[in-house]
Design an enzyme around this catalytic site. Structure first.
Site, PDB file in Angstrom:
ATOM      1  N   ARG A 148     -21.153 -17.522 -21.842  1.00  0.00           N
ATOM      2  CA  ARG A 148     -21.827 -18.796 -21.587  1.00  0.00           C
ATOM      3  C   ARG A 148     -23.146 -18.500 -20.887  1.00  0.00           C
ATOM      4  O   ARG A 148     -23.295 -17.483 -20.193  1.00  0.00           O
ATOM      5  CB  ARG A 148     -20.964 -19.695 -20.707  1.00  0.00           C
ATOM      6  CG  ARG A 148     -19.632 -20.098 -21.315  1.00  0.00           C
ATOM      7  CD  ARG A 148     -18.880 -21.016 -20.367  1.00  0.00           C
ATOM      8  NE  ARG A 148     -17.606 -21.481 -20.921  1.00  0.00           N
ATOM      9  CZ  ARG A 148     -16.445 -20.890 -20.729  1.00  0.00           C
ATOM     10  NH1 ARG A 148     -16.371 -19.792 -19.967  1.00  0.00           N
ATOM     11  NH2 ARG A 148     -15.341 -21.360 -21.271  1.00  0.00           N
ATOM     12  N   LYS A 172     -15.297 -20.676 -16.149  1.00  0.00           N
ATOM     13  CA  LYS A 172     -14.895 -22.027 -15.765  1.00  0.00           C
ATOM     14  C   LYS A 172     -13.593 -21.995 -14.974  1.00  0.00           C
ATOM     15  O   LYS A 172     -12.705 -21.194 -15.251  1.00  0.00           O
ATOM     16  CB  LYS A 172     -14.713 -22.899 -17.021  1.00  0.00           C
ATOM     17  CG  LYS A 172     -16.022 -23.371 -17.643  1.00  0.00           C
ATOM     18  CD  LYS A 172     -15.746 -24.358 -18.756  1.00  0.00           C
ATOM     19  CE  LYS A 172     -17.039 -24.928 -19.327  1.00  0.00           C
ATOM     20  NZ  LYS A 172     -16.774 -25.907 -20.409  1.00  0.00           N
ATOM     21  N   HIS A 237     -25.939 -21.582 -26.392  1.00  0.00           N
ATOM     22  CA  HIS A 237     -24.656 -22.074 -26.887  1.00  0.00           C
ATOM     23  C   HIS A 237     -24.488 -21.776 -28.371  1.00  0.00           C
ATOM     24  O   HIS A 237     -23.394 -21.436 -28.832  1.00  0.00           O
ATOM     25  CB  HIS A 237     -24.563 -23.574 -26.625  1.00  0.00           C
ATOM     26  CG  HIS A 237     -23.165 -24.042 -26.371  1.00  0.00           C
ATOM     27  ND1 HIS A 237     -22.312 -23.420 -25.486  1.00  0.00           N
ATOM     28  CD2 HIS A 237     -22.452 -25.072 -26.910  1.00  0.00           C
ATOM     29  CE1 HIS A 237     -21.145 -24.046 -25.468  1.00  0.00           C
ATOM     30  NE2 HIS A 237     -21.199 -25.048 -26.324  1.00  0.00           N
ATOM     31  N   ARG A 240     -23.492 -18.223 -28.775  1.00  0.00           N
ATOM     32  CA  ARG A 240     -22.068 -18.066 -28.423  1.00  0.00           C
ATOM     33  C   ARG A 240     -21.192 -18.524 -29.583  1.00  0.00           C
ATOM     34  O   ARG A 240     -20.188 -17.880 -29.911  1.00  0.00           O
ATOM     35  CB  ARG A 240     -21.783 -18.880 -27.161  1.00  0.00           C
ATOM     36  CG  ARG A 240     -20.325 -18.917 -26.722  1.00  0.00           C
ATOM     37  CD  ARG A 240     -20.250 -19.606 -25.362  1.00  0.00           C
ATOM     38  NE  ARG A 240     -18.957 -20.206 -25.068  1.00  0.00           N
ATOM     39  CZ  ARG A 240     -17.936 -19.554 -24.511  1.00  0.00           C
ATOM     40  NH1 ARG A 240     -18.057 -18.277 -24.206  1.00  0.00           N
ATOM     41  NH2 ARG A 240     -16.805 -20.170 -24.243  1.00  0.00           N
ATOM     42  N   HIS A 263     -11.410 -19.677 -23.101  1.00  0.00           N
ATOM     43  CA  HIS A 263     -10.893 -21.028 -23.348  1.00  0.00           C
ATOM     44  C   HIS A 263      -9.489 -21.148 -22.787  1.00  0.00           C
ATOM     45  O   HIS A 263      -8.609 -20.342 -23.108  1.00  0.00           O
ATOM     46  CB  HIS A 263     -10.859 -21.333 -24.846  1.00  0.00           C
ATOM     47  CG  HIS A 263     -12.208 -21.526 -25.444  1.00  0.00           C
ATOM     48  ND1 HIS A 263     -12.460 -21.421 -26.799  1.00  0.00           N
ATOM     49  CD2 HIS A 263     -13.404 -21.831 -24.866  1.00  0.00           C
ATOM     50  CE1 HIS A 263     -13.750 -21.640 -27.027  1.00  0.00           C
ATOM     51  NE2 HIS A 263     -14.330 -21.900 -25.879  1.00  0.00           N
ATOM     52  N   TYR A 272     -13.760 -23.172 -34.177  1.00  0.00           N
ATOM     53  CA  TYR A 272     -14.556 -22.133 -34.816  1.00  0.00           C
ATOM     54  C   TYR A 272     -13.994 -21.690 -36.156  1.00  0.00           C
ATOM     55  O   TYR A 272     -14.529 -20.790 -36.792  1.00  0.00           O
ATOM     56  CB  TYR A 272     -14.652 -20.908 -33.895  1.00  0.00           C
ATOM     57  CG  TYR A 272     -15.388 -21.199 -32.618  1.00  0.00           C
ATOM     58  CD1 TYR A 272     -16.772 -21.294 -32.593  1.00  0.00           C
ATOM     59  CD2 TYR A 272     -14.698 -21.408 -31.431  1.00  0.00           C
ATOM     60  CE1 TYR A 272     -17.445 -21.580 -31.435  1.00  0.00           C
ATOM     61  CE2 TYR A 272     -15.372 -21.695 -30.254  1.00  0.00           C
ATOM     62  CZ  TYR A 272     -16.741 -21.782 -30.267  1.00  0.00           C
ATOM     63  OH  TYR A 272     -17.409 -22.078 -29.113  1.00  0.00           O
TER      64      TYR A 272
END
Length: 303
Positions: A148, A172, A237, A240, A263, A272
């Site tokens: 990210r 995150k 982004h 990525r 994730h 994806y």
């Protein structure tokens, strides 16, 4: 028991048992306290009809926001059910607002190759500009490791020392994960480190801090323009997404990709899987058990 106490107990459970981040806990608190205000009576004693009226009040919100609020209610009532404070979960009777996660913009292999060709050309030679070497490394880490933007610009200098083949990323939810460092990226690191000023704790310093996400965005678009690519098609982004998409096209495992991207939910990674339909047909023809049986039958009949 007052709603405030029930919400506090629920959030304590989420923090202790599920490791929810501060941001997640704050969002749950806002959603549940707002629901408690809108429902006439006690949220803890609410019935399905009360929740349907509540969701009707959320119709002006984006579907994703309303869905998040319903998710908070479902988990809250599931907690009360587990704790013996209720005998049902009324939120399960409420239809989830329809949401559609947009597919990310796709960057083609040709676009990626063109970007790298431009960056490599600008960083070529015995004494290339430091900014050009930095740009090449930024590109290698964005596309080669799927970081990210916030993770990339805040990388500490020590993250790439000692010839490591992995980066330890704090992403995150303040969760750490291992991200592979490609040979190309390690070569770019070896070129960049001697150009770094002594004393900075950051891999990409800028002023008294590190490179900002906004500046990274600008640098990428400037590189795209010099490479003859529409700058509007490029962002950290998007690179990525390209990393994820192209890995899947190459046969990468979805679970491995989930870990690399950081994730929490495999469903997030599944956006994806917009792989070329021809590859899906090819996969079925090659891997389907009946296809192998047909091959055996053909070989048997011909012998």
């Amino acid at each position: 028991m007052p709603d405030g106490s029930l919400i506090d107990r629920f959030l304590e459970m989420m923090a202790a048992e599920r490791g929810a981040s501060r941001n997640t806990l704050a969002a749950y608190r806002r959603d549940l306290e707002q629901a408690a205000e809108l429902i006439h009576g006690s949220l803890g004693n609410a019935q399905a009809d009360d929740l349907r009226k509540l969701m009707a009040d959320y119709q002006s919100l984006a579907a994703s926001s309303a869905a998040r609020k319903l998710s908070a209610l479902r988990q809250f009532f599931a907690f009360l059910l587990d704790e013996g404070d209720r005998t049902d979960n009324p939120a399960l009777d409420i239809a989830r607002p329809a949401t559609r996660r947009p597919l990310p913009r796709i960057l083609t292999h040709d676009h990626v190759e063109t970007l790298f060709a431009q960056a490599s050309e600008e960083a070529a030679g015995e004494t290339p500009p430091a900014n050009a070497v930095r740009m090449l490394l930024l590109l290698e880490l964005l596309y080669g490791s799927g970081l990210r933007a916030s993770e990339l610009v805040s990388l500490p200098r020590r993250a790439v020392t000692g010839g490591r083949e992995f980066l330890i990323i704090r992403g995150k939810g303040d969760k750490e994960r291992l991200v592979p460092l490609s040979e190309r990226a390690r070569e770019a690191v070896d070129r960049w480190l001697p150009l770094l000023a002594d004393g900075s704790p950051w891999l990409f310093p800028s002023g008294k801090a590190h490179l900002s996400r906004v500046r990274l965005f600008q640098l990428l678009r400037e590189l795209a323009a010099r490479a003859g690519i529409d700058p509007a098609a490029i962002s950290p982004h998007v690179l990525r997404h390209a990393f994820a998409t192209h890995l899947l096209e190459g046969g990468a495992d979805l679970r491995a990709l989930q870990l690399m991207l950081g994730h929490a939910d495999i469903a997030t990674t599944e956006i994806y899987t917009h792989v070329d339909s021809r590859r899906l047909v090819e996969l079925v023809n090659k891997r389907h058990p009946l296809a192998r049986i047909d091959d055996v039958d053909l070989a048997t009949s011909s012998s």
